[in-house]
Motif scaffolding. Sequence first.
Motif, PDB file in Angstrom:
ATOM      1  N   GLN A  18       0.839  -1.188   0.000  1.00  0.00           N
ATOM      2  CA  GLN A  18       0.000   0.000   0.000  1.00  0.00           C
ATOM      3  C   GLN A  18       0.880   1.247   0.000  1.00  0.00           C
ATOM      4  O   GLN A  18       1.845   1.344   0.761  1.00  0.00           O
ATOM      5  CB  GLN A  18      -0.921   0.016   1.223  1.00  0.00           C
ATOM      6  CG  GLN A  18      -1.958  -1.091   1.222  1.00  0.00           C
ATOM      7  CD  GLN A  18      -2.897  -0.983   0.031  1.00  0.00           C
ATOM      8  OE1 GLN A  18      -3.432   0.084  -0.263  1.00  0.00           O
ATOM      9  NE2 GLN A  18      -3.111  -2.098  -0.657  1.00  0.00           N
ATOM     10  N   LYS A 180     -14.778   3.071  -1.562  1.00  0.00           N
ATOM     11  CA  LYS A 180     -13.532   3.627  -1.061  1.00  0.00           C
ATOM     12  C   LYS A 180     -12.603   2.500  -0.635  1.00  0.00           C
ATOM     13  O   LYS A 180     -13.033   1.533  -0.004  1.00  0.00           O
ATOM     14  CB  LYS A 180     -13.808   4.562   0.119  1.00  0.00           C
ATOM     15  CG  LYS A 180     -12.638   5.459   0.481  1.00  0.00           C
ATOM     16  CD  LYS A 180     -13.044   6.498   1.509  1.00  0.00           C
ATOM     17  CE  LYS A 180     -11.910   7.469   1.786  1.00  0.00           C
ATOM     18  NZ  LYS A 180     -12.302   8.518   2.753  1.00  0.00           N
ATOM     19  N   ILE A 181     -11.328   2.620  -0.989  1.00  0.00           N
ATOM     20  CA  ILE A 181     -10.361   1.565  -0.728  1.00  0.00           C
ATOM     21  C   ILE A 181     -10.324   1.192   0.749  1.00  0.00           C
ATOM     22  O   ILE A 181     -10.370   0.012   1.120  1.00  0.00           O
ATOM     23  CB  ILE A 181      -8.952   1.994  -1.173  1.00  0.00           C
ATOM     24  CG1 ILE A 181      -8.939   2.366  -2.665  1.00  0.00           C
ATOM     25  CG2 ILE A 181      -7.928   0.914  -0.867  1.00  0.00           C
ATOM     26  CD1 ILE A 181      -9.132   1.227  -3.601  1.00  0.00           C
ATOM     27  N   GLU A 194      -7.071  -7.637  -5.011  1.00  0.00           N
ATOM     28  CA  GLU A 194      -6.728  -6.303  -5.498  1.00  0.00           C
ATOM     29  C   GLU A 194      -5.901  -6.338  -6.781  1.00  0.00           C
ATOM     30  O   GLU A 194      -5.373  -5.308  -7.206  1.00  0.00           O
ATOM     31  CB  GLU A 194      -5.946  -5.552  -4.413  1.00  0.00           C
ATOM     32  CG  GLU A 194      -6.619  -5.536  -3.059  1.00  0.00           C
ATOM     33  CD  GLU A 194      -5.684  -5.026  -1.982  1.00  0.00           C
ATOM     34  OE1 GLU A 194      -4.916  -4.081  -2.252  1.00  0.00           O
ATOM     35  OE2 GLU A 194      -5.706  -5.584  -0.871  1.00  0.00           O
ATOM     36  N   ASP A 197      -6.390  -3.706  -9.539  1.00  0.00           N
ATOM     37  CA  ASP A 197      -6.224  -2.288  -9.218  1.00  0.00           C
ATOM     38  C   ASP A 197      -5.247  -2.141  -8.047  1.00  0.00           C
ATOM     39  O   ASP A 197      -5.600  -1.668  -6.979  1.00  0.00           O
ATOM     40  CB  ASP A 197      -7.584  -1.680  -8.849  1.00  0.00           C
ATOM     41  CG  ASP A 197      -7.589  -0.170  -8.999  1.00  0.00           C
ATOM     42  OD1 ASP A 197      -6.576   0.388  -9.445  1.00  0.00           O
ATOM     43  OD2 ASP A 197      -8.607   0.463  -8.671  1.00  0.00           O
ATOM     44  N   ASP A 199      -1.849  -1.004  -5.702  1.00  0.00           N
ATOM     45  CA  ASP A 199      -1.141   0.232  -5.330  1.00  0.00           C
ATOM     46  C   ASP A 199      -2.050   1.451  -5.273  1.00  0.00           C
ATOM     47  O   ASP A 199      -1.615   2.568  -5.543  1.00  0.00           O
ATOM     48  CB  ASP A 199       0.022   0.521  -6.303  1.00  0.00           C
ATOM     49  CG  ASP A 199       1.071  -0.571  -6.267  1.00  0.00           C
ATOM     50  OD1 ASP A 199       1.207  -1.220  -5.220  1.00  0.00           O
ATOM     51  OD2 ASP A 199       1.735  -0.779  -7.297  1.00  0.00           O
ATOM     52  N   ARG A 200      -3.305   1.244  -4.906  1.00  0.00           N
ATOM     53  CA  ARG A 200      -4.210   2.383  -4.774  1.00  0.00           C
ATOM     54  C   ARG A 200      -4.171   2.899  -3.339  1.00  0.00           C
ATOM     55  O   ARG A 200      -4.288   2.126  -2.397  1.00  0.00           O
ATOM     56  CB  ARG A 200      -5.642   1.958  -5.117  1.00  0.00           C
ATOM     57  CG  ARG A 200      -5.847   1.570  -6.561  1.00  0.00           C
ATOM     58  CD  ARG A 200      -6.012   2.774  -7.460  1.00  0.00           C
ATOM     59  NE  ARG A 200      -7.315   3.390  -7.276  1.00  0.00           N
ATOM     60  CZ  ARG A 200      -7.687   4.535  -7.853  1.00  0.00           C
ATOM     61  NH1 ARG A 200      -6.826   5.178  -8.615  1.00  0.00           N
ATOM     62  NH2 ARG A 200      -8.892   5.024  -7.662  1.00  0.00           N
ATOM     63  N   LYS A 204      -8.548   6.671  -1.934  1.00  0.00           N
ATOM     64  CA  LYS A 204      -9.091   6.669  -3.288  1.00  0.00           C
ATOM     65  C   LYS A 204     -10.233   5.660  -3.411  1.00  0.00           C
ATOM     66  O   LYS A 204     -10.520   4.907  -2.493  1.00  0.00           O
ATOM     67  CB  LYS A 204      -7.988   6.341  -4.298  1.00  0.00           C
ATOM     68  CG  LYS A 204      -6.814   7.314  -4.277  1.00  0.00           C
ATOM     69  CD  LYS A 204      -7.250   8.727  -4.613  1.00  0.00           C
ATOM     70  CE  LYS A 204      -6.053   9.663  -4.652  1.00  0.00           C
ATOM     71  NZ  LYS A 204      -6.465  11.067  -4.951  1.00  0.00           N
ATOM     72  N   TYR A 205     -10.875   5.665  -4.591  1.00  0.00           N
ATOM     73  CA  TYR A 205     -12.003   4.763  -4.850  1.00  0.00           C
ATOM     74  C   TYR A 205     -11.657   3.791  -5.975  1.00  0.00           C
ATOM     75  O   TYR A 205     -10.793   4.069  -6.807  1.00  0.00           O
ATOM     76  CB  TYR A 205     -13.252   5.571  -5.233  1.00  0.00           C
ATOM     77  CG  TYR A 205     -13.832   6.364  -4.089  1.00  0.00           C
ATOM     78  CD1 TYR A 205     -14.939   5.896  -3.380  1.00  0.00           C
ATOM     79  CD2 TYR A 205     -13.262   7.572  -3.697  1.00  0.00           C
ATOM     80  CE1 TYR A 205     -15.460   6.622  -2.323  1.00  0.00           C
ATOM     81  CE2 TYR A 205     -13.779   8.305  -2.633  1.00  0.00           C
ATOM     82  CZ  TYR A 205     -14.879   7.820  -1.960  1.00  0.00           C
ATOM     83  OH  TYR A 205     -15.390   8.525  -0.903  1.00  0.00           O
ATOM     84  N   THR A 206     -12.343   2.669  -5.978  1.00  0.00           N
ATOM     85  CA  THR A 206     -12.103   1.666  -7.005  1.00  0.00           C
ATOM     86  C   THR A 206     -13.416   1.002  -7.404  1.00  0.00           C
ATOM     87  O   THR A 206     -14.364   0.953  -6.623  1.00  0.00           O
ATOM     88  CB  THR A 206     -11.124   0.582  -6.514  1.00  0.00           C
ATOM     89  OG1 THR A 206     -10.866  -0.330  -7.585  1.00  0.00           O
ATOM     90  CG2 THR A 206     -11.717  -0.194  -5.341  1.00  0.00           C
ATOM     91  N   ARG A 208     -12.805  -1.974  -9.297  1.00  0.00           N
ATOM     92  CA  ARG A 208     -12.151  -3.119  -9.937  1.00  0.00           C
ATOM     93  C   ARG A 208     -11.764  -4.227  -8.953  1.00  0.00           C
ATOM     94  O   ARG A 208     -11.179  -5.217  -9.346  1.00  0.00           O
ATOM     95  CB  ARG A 208     -10.910  -2.642 -10.697  1.00  0.00           C
ATOM     96  CG  ARG A 208     -11.239  -1.679 -11.831  1.00  0.00           C
ATOM     97  CD  ARG A 208      -9.970  -1.162 -12.492  1.00  0.00           C
ATOM     98  NE  ARG A 208      -9.160  -2.226 -13.065  1.00  0.00           N
ATOM     99  CZ  ARG A 208      -9.383  -2.790 -14.240  1.00  0.00           C
ATOM    100  NH1 ARG A 208     -10.412  -2.391 -14.978  1.00  0.00           N
ATOM    101  NH2 ARG A 208      -8.597  -3.744 -14.689  1.00  0.00           N
ATOM    102  N   TYR A 209     -12.086  -4.057  -7.685  1.00  0.00           N
ATOM    103  CA  TYR A 209     -11.803  -5.135  -6.730  1.00  0.00           C
ATOM    104  C   TYR A 209     -12.855  -6.230  -6.855  1.00  0.00           C
ATOM    105  O   TYR A 209     -13.995  -5.975  -7.265  1.00  0.00           O
ATOM    106  CB  TYR A 209     -11.830  -4.610  -5.300  1.00  0.00           C
ATOM    107  CG  TYR A 209     -10.608  -3.826  -4.893  1.00  0.00           C
ATOM    108  CD1 TYR A 209      -9.526  -3.665  -5.753  1.00  0.00           C
ATOM    109  CD2 TYR A 209     -10.520  -3.242  -3.636  1.00  0.00           C
ATOM    110  CE1 TYR A 209      -8.405  -2.949  -5.366  1.00  0.00           C
ATOM    111  CE2 TYR A 209      -9.406  -2.523  -3.250  1.00  0.00           C
ATOM    112  CZ  TYR A 209      -8.357  -2.377  -4.115  1.00  0.00           C
ATOM    113  OH  TYR A 209      -7.251  -1.671  -3.739  1.00  0.00           O
TER     114      TYR A 209
END
Length: 262
Positions: A18, A180-181, A194, A197, A199-200, A204-206, A208-209
Motif C-alpha cells: 500500500q 472507497k479503498i 486487489e 487495481d 497500489d491504490r 481513493k475509490y475503485t 475493480r476489486y
Amino acid sequence: MAQSSTFPEVVELNIGGQVYVTRFETLTAVPKSLLWATFTQNTPANLPKDSKGRFFFDRDGFLFRYILDYLRDSELFLPEFFKERKRLQREADFFQLPELSRRLAAVSKDSSSAEDSGEPEEAELTSPVTSSSSSERALRSPGGNSGYITIGYRGTYTIGRDIQADAKFRRVARITVCGKISLAKEVFGETLNESRDPDRPPDKYTARYYLKYNFLEQAFDRLAEAGFHMVACSSTGTCSYGSNDPSEDKLWTSYTEYVFSR
C-alpha cells in the motif's frame, strides 16, 4: 534530527504493497519510535526501497493508516465496528509506539466491558505528541468512516421453452466490490482480490476489486458485521437463444448490484 536534510519534505512509503505519502515531520513525530529512528539515524541510500524508489516496510498496509492518523492528527478514532484492535496493537508494538499500544489495550478492555453491559463503545486514542482541545475533539467523529460499498455480480441461468422445468442456475462467476479503498479493506480484509487495481491509496475509490469467494451471503454477513445496511439494489437481464432450434433452452444473463451504507 541530524539527517533530516537528506530526506525530502514529503516522503513516499510502500507499506506491504500500500502506497502512502506523508511529511517527514509526521514520520518523526514520536521520538525513539521505529519511524523516528529510521528517518533520523539513516540516509535514504541505507533504507530498503521498492522498484519505484518508495521506502519499503513489510507490514500490514491497511492498518498503517491508523498509525499515520495517530502521528499526524495527535489522536485516533477507530470505526465503531473495528475488529482489528489486537492486530493494530501488534503494529503499534512493531513501530515502537508504547503509548498507542497501551491505549489500544485499554480500549480493548473497555470494549469487552461495554459488550458485557450492552453499552456502546467509542474509541478515542490521544497521542502523547500534542494535546487537543475539547472543541477540536468535537469536530472529529467515528462517522468519518461512514460511506457506501456496492456489491455486484453477474450470473447466468437457463429456462426451458415450456417454462415448466425448474431454472438451471450456474454459480456466480465473480463478486465485484466498488467503493472507497479503506472501507473495502476494512470490511473484506484478506478476502479482497486487489490484482486488477493494485497500489491504490486508501483514500481513493475503485470499481475493480473482487472477492476471493463466490457466495453473496458471505459478503453480506461481513458487511452486516461491519455495521453496513442495504439501502438499494438493482438488476438487469438479457435473454438469448443458443441456436435457432425452438427446443433449445433460453439463456438468461443478469447483472445485479446491492448498495450498502454505514
